[in-house]
Design a protein around this motif. Structure first.
Motif, short mmCIF file in Angstrom:
data_model
loop_
_atom_site.label_atom_id
_atom_site.label_comp_id
_atom_site.label_asym_id
_atom_site.label_seq_id
_atom_site.Cartn_x
_atom_site.Cartn_y
_atom_site.Cartn_z
N VAL A 49 0.85 -1.18 0.00
CA VAL A 49 0.00 0.00 0.00
C VAL A 49 0.89 1.24 0.00
O VAL A 49 1.81 1.36 0.81
CB VAL A 49 -0.92 0.02 1.24
N LEU A 50 0.63 2.15 -0.93
CA LEU A 50 1.30 3.44 -0.93
C LEU A 50 0.56 4.37 0.01
O LEU A 50 -0.67 4.36 0.05
CB LEU A 50 1.31 4.05 -2.33
N ILE A 51 1.29 5.17 0.76
CA ILE A 51 0.69 6.10 1.72
C ILE A 51 1.21 7.49 1.43
O ILE A 51 2.43 7.70 1.39
CB ILE A 51 1.05 5.70 3.17
N GLN A 52 0.30 8.43 1.23
CA GLN A 52 0.68 9.83 1.03
C GLN A 52 0.16 10.63 2.21
O GLN A 52 -1.04 10.68 2.46
CB GLN A 52 0.11 10.38 -0.27
N ASP A 53 1.08 11.27 2.95
CA ASP A 53 0.66 12.05 4.10
C ASP A 53 0.21 13.45 3.67
O ASP A 53 0.23 13.78 2.49
CB ASP A 53 1.76 12.12 5.17
N ASP A 54 -0.19 14.25 4.66
CA ASP A 54 -0.73 15.58 4.35
C ASP A 54 0.32 16.57 3.88
O ASP A 54 0.00 17.66 3.44
CB ASP A 54 -1.50 16.14 5.55
N ARG A 55 1.60 16.19 3.92
CA ARG A 55 2.67 17.03 3.38
C ARG A 55 3.01 16.64 1.94
O ARG A 55 3.90 17.21 1.33
CB ARG A 55 3.92 16.92 4.26
N GLY A 56 2.33 15.61 1.43
CA GLY A 56 2.57 15.14 0.07
C GLY A 56 3.69 14.14 -0.05
O GLY A 56 4.05 13.74 -1.16
N GLU A 57 4.24 13.70 1.07
CA GLU A 57 5.32 12.72 1.05
C GLU A 57 4.75 11.31 0.99
O GLU A 57 3.72 11.01 1.60
CB GLU A 57 6.20 12.89 2.28
N TRP A 58 5.43 10.44 0.24
CA TRP A 58 4.97 9.07 0.03
C TRP A 58 5.78 8.09 0.86
O TRP A 58 6.97 8.27 1.08
CB TRP A 58 5.10 8.70 -1.44
N ASP A 59 5.12 7.03 1.29
CA ASP A 59 5.74 5.93 2.01
C ASP A 59 5.07 4.66 1.51
O ASP A 59 4.09 4.70 0.76
CB ASP A 59 5.53 6.11 3.52
N GLU A 60 5.58 3.54 1.93
CA GLU A 60 5.03 2.24 1.54
C GLU A 60 4.88 1.38 2.77
O GLU A 60 5.70 1.44 3.69
CB GLU A 60 5.99 1.59 0.55
N GLN A 61 3.83 0.58 2.80
CA GLN A 61 3.64 -0.36 3.90
C GLN A 61 3.05 -1.64 3.34
O GLN A 61 2.21 -1.60 2.44
CB GLN A 61 2.72 0.23 4.97
#
Length: 69
Positions: A49-61
């Motif tokens: 799952v790709l995760i985009q936070d409220d700052r627009g930065e992406w992470d993966e989990q």
């Protein structure tokens, strides 16, 4: 490889499927990731799952499907 995304939007967390669009809106990231895990039950495989936070930065989990009893 990534068909699900969790995206912060206007104080909420959206679960989005690449082909189906928006699947749900959640109050927390944890709730949205749990819902992503529920989709993992369909094929009984972990989901990336790709995760985009409220700052627009992406992470993966990697989200594991819930155990079936």
């Amino acid at each position: 490889m990534f068909d699900l995304s969790v995206v912060a939007f206007d104080g909420r967390w959206l679960l989005v499927d690449e082909s189906e669009g928006e699947l749900g809106e959640f109050a927390t990231k944890a709730e949205a990731l749990k819902a992503a895990g529920d989709f993992a039950v369909l094929d009984r495989e972990p989901r990336h799952v790709l995760i985009q936070d409220d700052r627009g930065e992406w992470d993966e989990q990697i989200v594991q499907p819930p155990l079936l009893h």
